[in-house]
Enzyme design. Structure first.
Site, mmCIF file in Angstrom:
data_model
loop_
_atom_site.group_PDB
_atom_site.id
_atom_site.type_symbol
_atom_site.label_atom_id
_atom_site.label_comp_id
_atom_site.label_asym_id
_atom_site.label_seq_id
_atom_site.Cartn_x
_atom_site.Cartn_y
_atom_site.Cartn_z
ATOM 1 N N ASP A 8 -3.893 -9.401 -2.552
ATOM 2 C CA ASP A 8 -3.482 -9.091 -3.698
ATOM 3 C C ASP A 8 -2.984 -7.743 -3.522
ATOM 4 O O ASP A 8 -3.262 -7.012 -2.401
ATOM 5 C CB ASP A 8 -4.632 -9.017 -4.896
ATOM 6 C CG ASP A 8 -4.261 -8.122 -5.991
ATOM 7 O OD1 ASP A 8 -3.145 -8.644 -6.771
ATOM 8 O OD2 ASP A 8 -4.852 -7.204 -6.385
ATOM 9 N N ASP A 10 -2.213 -4.553 -6.260
ATOM 10 C CA ASP A 10 -2.740 -3.484 -7.148
ATOM 11 C C ASP A 10 -3.928 -3.700 -7.226
ATOM 12 O O ASP A 10 -4.542 -4.460 -7.636
ATOM 13 C CB ASP A 10 -1.716 -3.611 -8.565
ATOM 14 C CG ASP A 10 -0.469 -3.200 -8.317
ATOM 15 O OD1 ASP A 10 -0.165 -2.387 -7.880
ATOM 16 O OD2 ASP A 10 0.499 -4.223 -8.970
#
Length: 225
Positions: A8, A10
């Site tokens: 991922d 953020d």
């Protein structure tokens, strides 16, 4: 045997909360609406923007939520143009070292599965000098929102890796649910936007820092060999 490590972005690779909070506040202000509080905004990081706005203001009509999405994108893009993507979203300590170490291995491929747009991800990777490190990059433009498994399934197909040899690393419960839905092992990170205790409900692997990732990967791959 090829192994795939999917990140991922953020809250996992970069700390973008200041930019996210600022853009969300500006978006709500553009419609003369009070912005949700910090905890509420950070709780939806990782979701596609339409789903995020629905979680934040489900009582608002679709037209207003669409306007909030447009306002957020405009504010985020403006901030990125003014400050640069890397300045607004610095890498977490140890992230670059882990990426470089894993990218140097012949048996490991790196991927991304993020709620960011293609434009946003491209700018971020370029500013950090990471555009050549990831063989597969899945973004919100092309997939249903997390926790739908589409991003991971496409990453597996593009990399030629089997689900049993892949991991998904993320900071939210959406990442862990997506990993489970795709049949891959989830690894949570404790420095992001969802509490470590919440991640621990979905996976036994929750990192305190990036330095611990190589050891956890070796343990997972040894157990699944």
């Amino acid at each position: 045997m090829v192994k795939l490590v999917i990140f991922d972005v953020d809250g996992t690779l970069v700390d973008s909360q200041a930019t996210i909070l600022g853009a969300m506040t500006a978006s709500f202000a553009s419609l003369d609406m009070p912005a949700p509080d910090r905890a509420a905004i950070l709780s939806i990081v990782g979701l596609s923007l339409d789903q995020a706005m629905f979680r934040l203001v489900p009582e608002r009509p679709l037209e207003e939520r669409d306007a909030l999405v447009a306002g957020y994108r405009n504010a985020y893009s403006t901030h990125r143009a003014q400050t640069g993507a890397a300045a607004g979203s610095p890498l977490y300590p140890g992230a670059l070292d882990v990426i470089e170490t894993l990218a140097a291995r012949d048996d490991v491929l790196l991927g991304i599965a993020t709620g960011k747009s293609r434009r946003g991800l491209t700018a971020l990777l370029a500013d950090h000098g990471l555009e050549k490190r990831f063989v597969t990059t899945q973004v919100a433009d092309d997939h249903p929102s997390k926790p739908h498994p589409s991003m991971i399934l496409t990453a597996l197909a593009e990399s030629g890796c089997e689900a049993g040899n892949a991991v998904m690393i993320g900071d939210t419960s959406y990442d862990m649910e997506m990993a489970r839905n795709a049949g891959v092992t989830g690894i949570g990170v404790g420095w992001g936007y969802h509490a470590p205790a919440e991640l621990a409900k979905a996976t036994p692997h929750v990192l305190d820092d990036f330095a611990g990732l190589p050891g956890v990967l070796e343990q997972i791959w040894r157990d699944t060999a």
